[in-house]
Design a protein around this motif. Structure first.
Motif, PDB file in Angstrom:
ATOM      1  N   THR A 175       0.833  -1.209   0.000  1.00 35.36           N
ATOM      2  CA  THR A 175       0.000   0.000   0.000  1.00 35.36           C
ATOM      3  C   THR A 175       0.863   1.253   0.000  1.00 35.36           C
ATOM      4  N   LEU A 176       1.913   1.264   0.811  1.00 35.14           N
ATOM      5  CA  LEU A 176       2.817   2.416   0.863  1.00 35.14           C
ATOM      6  C   LEU A 176       3.489   2.637  -0.482  1.00 35.14           C
ATOM      7  N   LEU A 177       3.881   1.559  -1.132  1.00 37.57           N
ATOM      8  CA  LEU A 177       4.556   1.693  -2.428  1.00 37.57           C
ATOM      9  C   LEU A 177       3.587   2.183  -3.489  1.00 37.57           C
ATOM     10  N   ARG A 178       2.385   1.611  -3.512  1.00 40.31           N
ATOM     11  CA  ARG A 178       1.420   1.937  -4.559  1.00 40.31           C
ATOM     12  C   ARG A 178       0.914   3.365  -4.450  1.00 40.31           C
ATOM     13  N   HIS A 179       0.586   3.789  -3.229  1.00 40.07           N
ATOM     14  CA  HIS A 179      -0.061   5.087  -3.062  1.00 40.07           C
ATOM     15  C   HIS A 179       0.897   6.216  -2.691  1.00 40.07           C
ATOM     16  N   GLU A 180       2.036   5.887  -2.128  1.00 41.05           N
ATOM     17  CA  GLU A 180       2.945   6.934  -1.670  1.00 41.05           C
ATOM     18  C   GLU A 180       4.328   6.849  -2.301  1.00 41.05           C
ATOM     19  N   GLY A 181       4.596   5.786  -3.048  1.00 36.04           N
ATOM     20  CA  GLY A 181       5.905   5.632  -3.684  1.00 36.04           C
ATOM     21  C   GLY A 181       7.020   5.332  -2.699  1.00 36.04           C
ATOM     22  N   ILE A 182       6.681   4.784  -1.532  1.00 38.02           N
ATOM     23  CA  ILE A 182       7.679   4.491  -0.502  1.00 38.02           C
ATOM     24  C   ILE A 182       8.189   3.066  -0.696  1.00 38.02           C
ATOM     25  N   GLU A 183       9.458   2.937  -1.005  1.00 42.61           N
ATOM     26  CA  GLU A 183      10.062   1.627  -1.235  1.00 42.61           C
ATOM     27  C   GLU A 183      10.742   1.140   0.041  1.00 42.61           C
ATOM     28  N   THR A 184      10.390  -0.067   0.472  1.00 40.41           N
ATOM     29  CA  THR A 184      11.012  -0.673   1.647  1.00 40.41           C
ATOM     30  C   THR A 184      12.131  -1.612   1.201  1.00 40.41           C
ATOM     31  N   VAL A 185      12.997  -1.967   2.150  1.00 41.63           N
ATOM     32  CA  VAL A 185      14.104  -2.884   1.855  1.00 41.63           C
ATOM     33  C   VAL A 185      14.030  -4.057   2.825  1.00 41.63           C
ATOM     34  N   SER A 186      14.664  -5.173   2.462  1.00 38.13           N
ATOM     35  CA  SER A 186      14.571  -6.398   3.257  1.00 38.13           C
ATOM     36  C   SER A 186      15.690  -6.537   4.274  1.00 38.13           C
ATOM     37  N   TYR A 187      16.618  -5.586   4.299  1.00 40.67           N
ATOM     38  CA  TYR A 187      17.735  -5.660   5.238  1.00 40.67           C
ATOM     39  C   TYR A 187      17.639  -4.499   6.232  1.00 40.67           C
ATOM     40  N   ALA A 188      18.346  -4.644   7.351  1.00 46.61           N
ATOM     41  CA  ALA A 188      18.261  -3.656   8.423  1.00 46.61           C
ATOM     42  C   ALA A 188      18.998  -2.375   8.062  1.00 46.61           C
ATOM     43  N   THR A 189      18.345  -1.236   8.312  1.00 44.67           N
ATOM     44  CA  THR A 189      18.945   0.088   8.151  1.00 44.67           C
ATOM     45  C   THR A 189      18.649   0.885   9.412  1.00 44.67           C
ATOM     46  N   GLN A 190      19.077   2.126   9.436  1.00 45.12           N
ATOM     47  CA  GLN A 190      18.790   2.978  10.590  1.00 45.12           C
ATOM     48  C   GLN A 190      17.363   3.530  10.566  1.00 45.12           C
ATOM     49  N   SER A 191      16.704   3.456   9.415  1.00 46.79           N
ATOM     50  CA  SER A 191      15.401   4.113   9.251  1.00 46.79           C
ATOM     51  C   SER A 191      14.285   3.105   9.034  1.00 46.79           C
ATOM     52  N   LEU A 192      13.125   3.420   9.597  1.00 51.36           N
ATOM     53  CA  LEU A 192      11.929   2.595   9.465  1.00 51.36           C
ATOM     54  C   LEU A 192      10.744   3.465   9.072  1.00 51.36           C
ATOM     55  N   VAL A 193       9.835   2.879   8.280  1.00 50.93           N
ATOM     56  CA  VAL A 193       8.550   3.520   8.039  1.00 50.93           C
ATOM     57  C   VAL A 193       7.540   2.812   8.928  1.00 50.93           C
ATOM     58  N   VAL A 194       6.736   3.598   9.628  1.00 52.91           N
ATOM     59  CA  VAL A 194       5.778   3.052  10.595  1.00 52.91           C
ATOM     60  C   VAL A 194       4.376   3.222  10.017  1.00 52.91           C
ATOM     61  N   ALA A 195       3.830   2.155   9.439  1.00 49.53           N
ATOM     62  CA  ALA A 195       2.472   2.202   8.901  1.00 49.53           C
ATOM     63  C   ALA A 195       1.469   2.186  10.046  1.00 49.53           C
ATOM     64  N   ASN A 196       0.410   2.948   9.908  1.00 46.39           N
ATOM     65  CA  ASN A 196      -0.638   3.165  10.924  1.00 46.39           C
ATOM     66  C   ASN A 196      -0.208   4.138  12.011  1.00 46.39           C
ATOM     67  N   GLY A 197       1.049   4.525  12.045  1.00 47.26           N
ATOM     68  CA  GLY A 197       1.513   5.432  13.085  1.00 47.26           C
ATOM     69  C   GLY A 197       1.758   6.815  12.538  1.00 47.26           C
ATOM     70  N   GLY A 198       0.702   7.522  12.162  1.00 50.82           N
ATOM     71  CA  GLY A 198       0.854   8.841  11.559  1.00 50.82           C
ATOM     72  C   GLY A 198      -0.213   9.813  12.001  1.00 50.82           C
ATOM     73  N   LEU A 199       0.032  11.082  11.703  1.00 52.10           N
ATOM     74  CA  LEU A 199      -0.926  12.123  12.061  1.00 52.10           C
ATOM     75  C   LEU A 199      -2.261  11.911  11.367  1.00 52.10           C
ATOM     76  N   GLY A 200      -2.209  11.324  10.178  1.00 49.14           N
ATOM     77  CA  GLY A 200      -3.435  11.138   9.404  1.00 49.14           C
ATOM     78  C   GLY A 200      -4.396  10.131   9.990  1.00 49.14           C
ATOM     79  N   ASN A 201      -3.945   9.275  10.902  1.00 45.14           N
ATOM     80  CA  ASN A 201      -4.894   8.373  11.558  1.00 45.14           C
ATOM     81  C   ASN A 201      -4.839   8.519  13.073  1.00 45.14           C
ATOM     82  N   SER A 202      -4.725   9.794  13.502  1.00 46.21           N
ATOM     83  CA  SER A 202      -4.932  10.212  14.907  1.00 46.21           C
ATOM     84  C   SER A 202      -3.860   9.736  15.875  1.00 46.21           C
ATOM     85  N   VAL A 203      -2.641   9.526  15.394  1.00 48.46           N
ATOM     86  CA  VAL A 203      -1.522   9.194  16.279  1.00 48.46           C
ATOM     87  C   VAL A 203      -0.633  10.427  16.388  1.00 48.46           C
ATOM     88  N   SER A 204      -0.481  10.953  17.581  1.00 51.62           N
ATOM     89  CA  SER A 204       0.315  12.165  17.770  1.00 51.62           C
ATOM     90  C   SER A 204       1.752  11.803  18.105  1.00 51.62           C
TER      91      SER A 204
END
Length: 672
Positions: free
Chosen positions: A28-57
């Motif tokens: 969903t993130l890739l299709r609608h937002e163009g966010i590409e994830t990777v299969s190996y560990a990095t310093q950065s993570l994308v947190v789905a469901n954890g955003g201002l748009g769905n009432s998480v401050s």
């Protein structure tokens, strides 16, 4: 099965369910937002469901993330249901990935949501450009003391209205009181000859004198509207009617802060924070040209740092959080205008617009003249701009074209910019349109297109294997002319040939679902919710998509007209055609739909600068929106055709007709 095997089975089933949802979140993130994830560990993570748009401050999410390691940055894009977290090391990010993936967190509404984390190389989102306050807009913080705030709020008696010196109304989502003059929501204006007795409450005398002395306002207001908003409610985007009030409009916010959205006709939106006890002053361009409104929601996106109180909500995703709304009372003060408005924005000025809309056609000659002025001439004028908004083919039309046999000859009657002419390379397609400029655009794209009237297509009878007519027939202004356009499509088809027809539908909501046309307008624009100002046609901000909408209201009358072949009743022939407010439900089958033709960016504007384009003229296109069953009824008046399929497609009625072979004529029709 023993208990150990049973628990292992349940665990594996749970893991599989989680894995499916994590993969879905990633896709969903890739299709609608163009966010590409990777299969190996990095310093950065994308947190789905954890955003201002769905009432998480920020205050809800950050503590959970910090339990896993040192957080370098938490980036929360505005209005997005995801966020990015960057840890000091990849090991800490990996710990968060293992610990928090699939875990519940409580959002600011008290609801439990599940987080899904994926590694990314870097945080990525569509940044907002640098913005400035609309010209002529000013926000003054702490304009009154907390004691004066309490006094003003207590001065508004919502329970009784004994002196009859003001008007109190309960609208759908707010309570309203008017002083000095009543604002009439049915016409977005005031009756200048009927002031309310008593004028403004005495409590305002000293406050207004102080603001005049300090130069915050130039005119002493004589009209006051008090609105009380419950949390979660808002007001549609609008411009206060030019002819009703003078240039200066001020609004005092008490009880709770709010974010108000200002939008330029070019589409530039500026969210402005109005703190509690602040004064909003609108003059010049911000008063006359920009719409202002409040999106109905329970939380606003605001700056997290204490240094930002009022003004623009910036695009600093490292400093955004949510603010819960409270009960807000606004006091909007204006001075009633006694002369017509002569502002510098005639495109949106009711005093300077053409005042008299055309009448409903009473004869074939009048119908032809109406279409010439409000269809053909308009498309000639807006061809380039119209084409720039028409680039995505409708899926079911594409399916129809791709299902045709290779080598089929297909006529696209009313082809516009030719977006369907190149869909299937195995077909031989010819486009016909009344607009020379649109035909020229088709030719520039190397499509076969010629100028042609949908009532008299310059093509031999029986020569086409298929025809399409997409969003065309609704531009004909009488029942007879719409049937004639259908008959012309049948004439072009060989026996056994098929035609797909789409027309705008009157239904904006069908089978309990709203069309995209309405879903894109997230602020309800019912008459009872219209603010104390004119609701601006959305064509000033967004163009009408190539979808149509219908409603069952009036369907029987329309079918009767078609069956009797008598056109429209004489009782409506002299009625003025209403002007539709885009992105709202249709209230009439025959209407004018505004199209705002954007001007070009000013020559003195640098590329990428925040300055919006000059507003262009507003054109009005005639439409007859079809009721459910009306298109089918029109086709049934034709001979030698068979209805193969009819359906509703995102606010359009579509039929697929088949022209009958000598022994059995058929014709499919589709309406959009």
């Amino acid at each position: 099965m023993d208990s150990n095997h049973q628990s292992n089975y349940k665990l594996n089933k749970t893991e599989k369910k989680f894995l499916r949802k994590q993969i879905k979140a990633r896709h969903t993130l890739l299709r609608h937002e163009g966010i590409e994830t990777v299969s190996y560990a990095t310093q950065s993570l994308v947190v789905a469901n954890g955003g201002l748009g769905n009432s998480v401050s920020r205050s809800q999410l950050l503590p959970a993330l910090e339990k896993c390691g040192l957080v370098d940055a938490l980036l929360m894009p505005p209005n997005k249901p995801y966020s990015f977290v960057r840890y000091r090391t990849a090991d800490e990010a990996k710990k968060a990935y293992i610990t928090l993936n699939g875990k519940e967190i409580v959002d600011d509404l008290g609801q439990k949501i599940i987080l899904y984390l994926n590694f990314v190389e870097k945080a990525q989102w569509k940044e907002l450009g640098l913005q400035a306050l609309p010209p002529g807009l000013m926000v003054v913080e702490e304009i009154i003391s907390s004691e004066d705030e309490k006094m003003l709020l207590e001065s508004v008696n919502w329970t009784e209205d004994m002196d009859n010196q003001n008007v109190q109304k309960s609208l759908k989502h707010r309570r309203v009181k008017h002083f000095g003059y009543e604002f009439h929501y049915e016409n977005n204006n005031v009756d200048k000859d009927k002031p309310l007795p008593g004028g403004l409450p005495d409590i305002w005398d000293s406050i207004l004198e102080k603001w005049l002395k300090e130069g915050l306002i130039k005119h002493k207001p004589d009209q006051l509207t008090v609105n009380q908003y419950e949390p979660g409610h808002g007001i549609p985007a609008h411009i206060d009617t030019h002819s009703a009030f003078e240039d200066e409009i001020v609004s005092l916010s008490l009880g709770s802060e709010i974010v108000m959205d200002f939008k330029h006709p070019d589409g530039v939106t500026v969210p402005v924070m109005l703190p509690r006890r602040s004064l909003l002053v609108m003059t010049g361009e911000s008063r006359y040209l920009w719409t202002h409104g409040i999106t109905p929601r329970k939380f606003d996106t605001v700056q997290a740092s204490k240094g930002h109180k009022s003004g623009i909500i910036t695009s600093d995703v490292g400093d955004l959080t949510l603010s819960k709304r409270g009960i807000r009372t606004s006091f909007t003060l204006r001075k009633v205008r006694q002369t017509p408005c002569n502002c510098s924005y005639p495109v949106v000025c009711d005093s300077q617009m053409k005042a008299t809309p055309p009448s409903f056609p009473g004869s074939a000659r009048e119908a032809s003249q109406l279409e010439q002025e409000y269809v053909h001439r308009v498309y000639e004028e807006i061809a380039g701009h119209f084409s720039s908004t028409r680039h995505t083919p409708w899926p079911r039309v594409v399916d129809f074209l791709k299902a045709l046999p290779s080598g089929s000859l297909v006529a696209d009657v009313g082809c516009g910019n030719g977006k369907y002419l190149g869909i299937n390379k195995e077909l031989y397609m010819i486009g016909y349109d009344r607009s020379q400029n649109l035909v020229d655009i088709c030719r520039e794209r190397h499509f076969q297109a010629v100028i042609g009237d949908a009532l008299a297509v310059p093509l031999r009878s029986g020569s086409c294997d298929a025809c399409i007519s997409i969003a065309v027939i609704h531009h004909f202004s009488t029942a007879e002319r719409r049937v004639a356009a259908l008959r012309e499509l049948v004439r072009l088809l060989r026996p056994g040939g098929t035609a797909l027809i789409y027309v705008w539908a009157m239904e904006q909501e069908y089978n309990k679902k709203k069309s995209k046309y309405l879903r894109e307008n997230r602020i309800s624009q019912g008459k009872e919710e219209i603010s104390s100002g004119a609701v601006v046609p959305e064509s000033l901000t967004e163009q009408v998509p190539d979808v149509g909408n219908q409603d069952a209201a009036g369907c029987v009358a329309a079918i009767t007209d078609l069956q009797e072949g008598g056109g429209h009743a004489s009782t409506v022939t002299k009625a003025k055609l209403p002007v539709h407010t885009n992105r709202t439900s249709f209230h009439s089958q025959d209407l004018l739909v505004p199209w705002h033709h954007h001007g070009k960016p000013g020559k003195d504007k640098a590329v990428g600068a925040a300055g919006p384009r000059d507003p262009g003229p507003v054109f009005h296109r005639y439409y007859h929106v079809f009721c459910e069953g009306e298109l089918e009824a029109a086709c049934q008046t034709l001979g030698h055709v068979r209805l193969l399929q009819s359906y509703y497609d995102q606010g359009n009625w579509s039929i697929n007709n088949n022209k009958a072979k000598p022994e059995k004529l058929q014709m499919p029709t589709a309406v959009e």
